[in-house]
Structures are given as structure tokens and as C-alpha cells.
Motif scaffolding. Structure first.
Motif, PDB file in Angstrom:
ATOM      1  N   LEU A  18      10.765   5.129   1.500  1.00 22.99           N
ATOM      2  CA  LEU A  18       9.730   6.051   1.040  1.00 22.99           C
ATOM      3  C   LEU A  18       8.665   5.336   0.205  1.00 22.99           C
ATOM      4  O   LEU A  18       7.611   5.911  -0.075  1.00 22.99           O
ATOM      5  N   MET A  19       8.943   4.076  -0.196  1.00 21.91           N
ATOM      6  CA  MET A  19       7.954   3.277  -0.920  1.00 21.91           C
ATOM      7  C   MET A  19       7.025   2.521   0.017  1.00 21.91           C
ATOM      8  O   MET A  19       6.102   1.849  -0.441  1.00 21.91           O
ATOM      9  N   ILE A  20       7.237   2.618   1.320  1.00 23.47           N
ATOM     10  CA  ILE A  20       6.416   1.879   2.280  1.00 23.47           C
ATOM     11  C   ILE A  20       4.926   2.218   2.158  1.00 23.47           C
ATOM     12  O   ILE A  20       4.074   1.329   2.298  1.00 23.47           O
ATOM     13  N   PRO A  21       4.526   3.479   1.888  1.00 23.61           N
ATOM     14  CA  PRO A  21       3.079   3.742   1.735  1.00 23.61           C
ATOM     15  C   PRO A  21       2.407   2.943   0.627  1.00 23.61           C
ATOM     16  O   PRO A  21       1.173   2.859   0.616  1.00 23.61           O
ATOM     17  N   ALA A  22       3.179   2.360  -0.299  1.00 28.04           N
ATOM     18  CA  ALA A  22       2.550   1.522  -1.323  1.00 28.04           C
ATOM     19  C   ALA A  22       2.051   0.202  -0.751  1.00 28.04           C
ATOM     20  O   ALA A  22       1.146  -0.417  -1.321  1.00 28.04           O
ATOM     21  N   VAL A  23       2.617  -0.235   0.381  1.00 29.32           N
ATOM     22  CA  VAL A  23       2.221  -1.517   0.975  1.00 29.32           C
ATOM     23  C   VAL A  23       0.768  -1.498   1.433  1.00 29.32           C
ATOM     24  O   VAL A  23      -0.005  -2.406   1.080  1.00 29.32           O
ATOM     25  N   PRO A  24       0.313  -0.503   2.229  1.00 23.31           N
ATOM     26  CA  PRO A  24      -1.104  -0.514   2.607  1.00 23.31           C
ATOM     27  C   PRO A  24      -2.045  -0.348   1.420  1.00 23.31           C
ATOM     28  O   PRO A  24      -3.182  -0.835   1.475  1.00 23.31           O
ATOM     29  N   VAL A  25      -1.600   0.338   0.362  1.00 19.20           N
ATOM     30  CA  VAL A  25      -2.454   0.448  -0.832  1.00 19.20           C
ATOM     31  C   VAL A  25      -2.701  -0.939  -1.423  1.00 19.20           C
ATOM     32  O   VAL A  25      -3.839  -1.324  -1.716  1.00 19.20           O
ATOM     33  N   ILE A  26      -1.621  -1.723  -1.561  1.00 21.94           N
ATOM     34  CA  ILE A  26      -1.748  -3.071  -2.122  1.00 21.94           C
ATOM     35  C   ILE A  26      -2.593  -3.954  -1.219  1.00 21.94           C
ATOM     36  O   ILE A  26      -3.480  -4.684  -1.680  1.00 21.94           O
ATOM     37  N   ILE A  27      -2.345  -3.887   0.096  1.00 18.15           N
ATOM     38  CA  ILE A  27      -3.098  -4.715   1.031  1.00 18.15           C
ATOM     39  C   ILE A  27      -4.579  -4.361   1.002  1.00 18.15           C
ATOM     40  O   ILE A  27      -5.451  -5.243   0.981  1.00 18.15           O
ATOM     41  N   ALA A  28      -4.893  -3.064   1.002  1.00 13.72           N
ATOM     42  CA  ALA A  28      -6.295  -2.634   1.006  1.00 13.72           C
ATOM     43  C   ALA A  28      -7.011  -3.068  -0.267  1.00 13.72           C
ATOM     44  O   ALA A  28      -8.145  -3.576  -0.217  1.00 13.72           O
ATOM     45  N   VAL A  29      -6.375  -2.897  -1.416  1.00  8.87           N
ATOM     46  CA  VAL A  29      -7.016  -3.252  -2.683  1.00  8.87           C
ATOM     47  C   VAL A  29      -7.251  -4.755  -2.759  1.00  8.87           C
ATOM     48  O   VAL A  29      -8.343  -5.218  -3.135  1.00  8.87           O
ATOM     49  N   ILE A  30      -6.254  -5.563  -2.387  1.00 10.56           N
ATOM     50  CA  ILE A  30      -6.411  -7.023  -2.421  1.00 10.56           C
ATOM     51  C   ILE A  30      -7.492  -7.468  -1.439  1.00 10.56           C
ATOM     52  O   ILE A  30      -8.342  -8.311  -1.753  1.00 10.56           O
ATOM     53  N   ALA A  31      -7.490  -6.897  -0.222  1.00  7.61           N
ATOM     54  CA  ALA A  31      -8.475  -7.294   0.790  1.00  7.61           C
ATOM     55  C   ALA A  31      -9.886  -6.944   0.331  1.00  7.61           C
ATOM     56  O   ALA A  31     -10.816  -7.757   0.473  1.00  7.61           O
ATOM     57  N   PHE A  32     -10.092  -5.758  -0.221  1.00  7.16           N
ATOM     58  CA  PHE A  32     -11.426  -5.377  -0.685  1.00  7.16           C
ATOM     59  C   PHE A  32     -11.879  -6.252  -1.848  1.00  7.16           C
ATOM     60  O   PHE A  32     -13.065  -6.608  -1.942  1.00  7.16           O
ATOM     61  N   ASN A  33     -10.962  -6.602  -2.741  1.00  7.40           N
ATOM     62  CA  ASN A  33     -11.337  -7.450  -3.870  1.00  7.40           C
ATOM     63  C   ASN A  33     -11.740  -8.848  -3.411  1.00  7.40           C
ATOM     64  O   ASN A  33     -12.747  -9.400  -3.875  1.00  7.40           O
TER      65      ASN A  33
END
Length: 385
Positions: free
Chosen positions: A355-370
Motif C-alpha cells: 500500500l506504500m507503492i504510490p509513494a514511489v511515483p511521488v518520489i520519482i516525479a519530485v526528483i525528476a522535476f527538480n
């Protein structure tokens, strides 16, 4: 005939000349070409840009990538763990998953799921599934992966498991990516317009307009964030539809996120309004609006693009955090924050870590945008080397 005692070797002259072809390209290149050449050297930013493009491809094709209805639930398959994908069946490429058998744990009396190696469920590509409208217009039933209902009738797959209500996490994650990323994109677009327009007028005109806009910015930046969101969440009518809440969250985030860009634009306008090209535009009869939006804003458009790219992850984090706390989007809406609501306690994380898997795209998106924003900022810096 030699006129001095120094002999001149004609073959050495080209070696003393500069790289004429390269320098000629640089001298005639536009600002956007120079930015692109510098941006290409930033390998991490280029890779991050490809990741961002991939994320927005998911936004466009979320229905196509989801193989199950994100709202279809079944109590008998609640909290089912992810199924392992086997890519080769013997020596042949043929992805499949094992079936899942539900049994009752004699110690805890809870229903647990175990893989059944005797049952192979092949994964097929471009199969028929639930009906949807691609791009909101074209009706279709094709999906990238899934189970062929004609051959494997009654069989289902759950690549990332299910939640408490038995809904497929993979399919819900595809739809959540669409909602969270579009909220960030729309929010940044509105913030960009407000920041450039209000910041430009503040720096160009000065006087009363500058005072009013700057005091408004200070008031907005002094408001405590969490109490403000709690009050807004309580003020939203409970009978609003998902679409109404969606646009309300987008507008509210935008109204609070334009202040930083407005201050940057104001500072640039204060520095440029006495420049020669601005004075020349006034002397030839350009209107004030034309001077602002045709001559002044394009001169630092590269900086605006970099600032916008760096503002996107902040918007995404805002929506995710607010929905996670129950102050943003609410079910039946699907976003990253809504999906993470089920992982708010340690017991759930320990028993159902998927159920913590949705945190993975959040981290990837934030790092990629930065990283992308850092690369654009370095490429747009006229004083960088």
C-alpha cells in the motif's frame, strides 16, 4: 620576396585561427539554441526530462495502461499481495503469473493468500477489457496488458496487489498519476499567469500598484498553511462532485503559489525598465502592454521556464500532502495522496507494505522535476560557463 628575417609557414596559419565554424554557429544562434546546447550537456537533466515525458505519457494513456476498473471492488480479494511476473515459460518468452489461493490462517483466523504454482495465468498484450473513452472522445476496450476473457474466463491478475476494498492497486495508480500530475500542471499554469502579470505590473508601473500588490503578497505569505487548509476543507460542501473539488483544489493551490514568481518578475522589471531597448520601445510609440509582453517578458522567458519547472514538484507535493491528510481530494477521487491514506498507520504498513507503492511515483516525479529544473536553470543562466 621576404621582407623580414622571419620565415612564414603558410601551413601554420589555420592552426592559429579560432574554431571558426563552431564560433560562427554560436554567434548566430538564438537564445533558445544556446539553451538547448547547454542543456544537452547536463546528462542528469536530460534523463530527468525523459522521465517527466514518460510520466505525462502515463497521464495521457492511463485508461490504456490500466487493465481493471479502478473502482471495481470485491471483499473476497481485499489486501491481496502483488503477484510475481514470470517473463519466460521454459525457453520461450511468455509472461505469466501464478494463480492465488485464499486460505484461513489457523493462528490469526485471517484470510491469507498464497501463490498456486499449478495455475498459470498468461499475460497478453492489447487485450479487451473494460470500456473507456481514450482522450475522452474515442470509445475503445483495448488495454496494454491483461487477461484474455475468452481464453482465461474468470481469471484475474493483480500485479501490485489490492487495497482493503479489493480494488486493483496498479489500475488505481495509473488514474492517480493522471489526477496528481494534471493538478500540478494546471496549478503551475495559473500561478505562472498570475505571477508574470501581477509581478510585471508591479515592477513596471511602481507607485500605488506596486505597493498594493506587494502588500497582498506579504499577507498571503504570512497566512499559516495548515490552519488555512483545514478551514478551506471544512468550507467545501460535502455534496460537491469530484470534478468540482478537483478544480477547487487547483485554483486554491494556484492562488497561493504565485507570490514567489511575482517577486522575481518584479525585480527583473525594476532592473529592465530603464534599459535602452525598453526606452527605445517607448520612443517608437509601443504601448505599455506591448512593451511588457513583447519586449520585456521574452527577455527572461528562459528564467520563467526554469522557475516553472521547479514549482511543479511543490504543487505535486502540496496536493499529495493535503489529500493524504484528508484536506484535499476525497474518495471516490483517485490521486497519490488518496491512495496513501490507507497507509497512515504502522500496522497497515507492516502487514500490507504494497500500500506504500504510490509513494514511489511521488518520489520519482519530485526528483525528476527538480533535476530538470536545475538543468534548465543552468542552461538559462547567461553568466554560466
Amino acid at each position: 620576396m621576404a621582407t623580414s628575417g622571419v620565415a612564414i609557414d603558410p601551413t601554420s596559419a589555420p592552426a592559429q585561427e579560432p574554431h571558426s565554424v563552431t564560433e560562427a554557429r554560436i554567434f548566430v544562434a538564438s537564445q533558445w539554441q544556446l539553451m538547448w546546447w547547454r542543456f544537452r550537456k547536463h546528462k542528469v537533466a536530460v534523463a530527468s526530462g525523459l522521465v517527466v515525458i514518460g510520466l505525462y505519457m502515463v497521464v495521457v494513456g492511463a485508461d490504456f495502461l490500466a487493465y481493471a476498473d479502478p473502482n471495481a471492488s470485491e471483499a473476497q480479494r481485499g489486501l491481496m499481495p502483488p503477484q510475481r511476473v514470470y517473463w519466460f515459460d521454459g525457453w520461450q518468452f511468455g509472461p505469466y503469473v501464478h494463480g492465488v489461493k485464499g486460505v484461513r490462517d489457523p493462528a490469526t483466523f485471517k484470510r491469507v493468500y498464497r501463490p498456486d504454482p499449478s495455475q498459470k495465468i498468461p499475460l497478453r498484450f492489447f487485450v479487451k477489457g473494460f470500456e473507456y473513452h481514450w482522450l475522452g472522445v474515442i470509445p475503445t476496450t483495448r488495454h496494454l496488458i491483461g487477461v484474455d476473457a475468452d481464453v482465461d474466463a474468470g481469471k484475474t491478475i493483480f500485479l501490485l496487489g489490492t487495497d482493503v476494498q479489493g480494488r486493483d492497486v496498479w489500475s488505481r495508480l495509473m488514474y492517480a498519476t493522471r489526477i496528481s500530475l494534471t493538478i500540478g500542471l494546471f496549478g503551475v499554469t495559473v500561478s505562472l499567469l498570475l505571477g508574470v502579470i501581477l509581478g510585471g505590473f508591479s515592477g513596471f508601473y511602481g507607485g500605488v500598484a506596486d505597493t498594493v500588490i506587494q502588500r497582498t503578497i506579504e499577507i498571503l505569505r504570512s497566512i499559516p498553511t495548515i490552519p488555512l487548509w483545514m478551514g478551506l476543507a471544512a468550507a467545501m460542501p460535502r455534496d460537491w462532485t469530484v470534478l468540482q473539488v478537483y478544480f477547487a483544489i487547483t485554483i486554491i493551490i494556484s492562488l497561493l503559489g504565485w507570490t514567489e514568481l511575482a517577486r522575481v518578475v518584479r525585480g527583473r522589471f525594476l532592473a529592465m525598465r530603464e534599459e535602452d531597448f525598453v526606452v527605445s520601445a517607448r520612443l517608437v510609440g509601443c504601448s505599455q502592454l506591448r512593451t511588457i509582453f513583447v519586449h520585456m517578458v521574452p527577455s527572461f522567458m528562459s528564467h520563467i521556464i526554469a522557475a516553472t519547472t521547479l514549482a511543479l514538484p511543490a504543487m505535486i507535493i502540496s496536493e499529495t500532502a493535503l489529500s493524504f491528510l484528508g484536506l484535499g481530494l476525497r474518495p471516490p477521487a483517485i490521486s497519490w495522496g488518496v491512495l496513501l491514506q490507507q497507509a497512515q498507520n504502522v500496522q497497515t504498513v507492516a502487514i500490507s507494505p504494497w500500500l506504500m507503492i504510490p509513494a514511489v511515483p511521488v518520489i520519482i516525479a519530485v526528483i525528476a522535476f527538480n533535476f530538470l529544473g536545475d538543468g534548465l536553470r543552468d542552461a538559462a543562466d547567461p553568466y554560466g560557463r
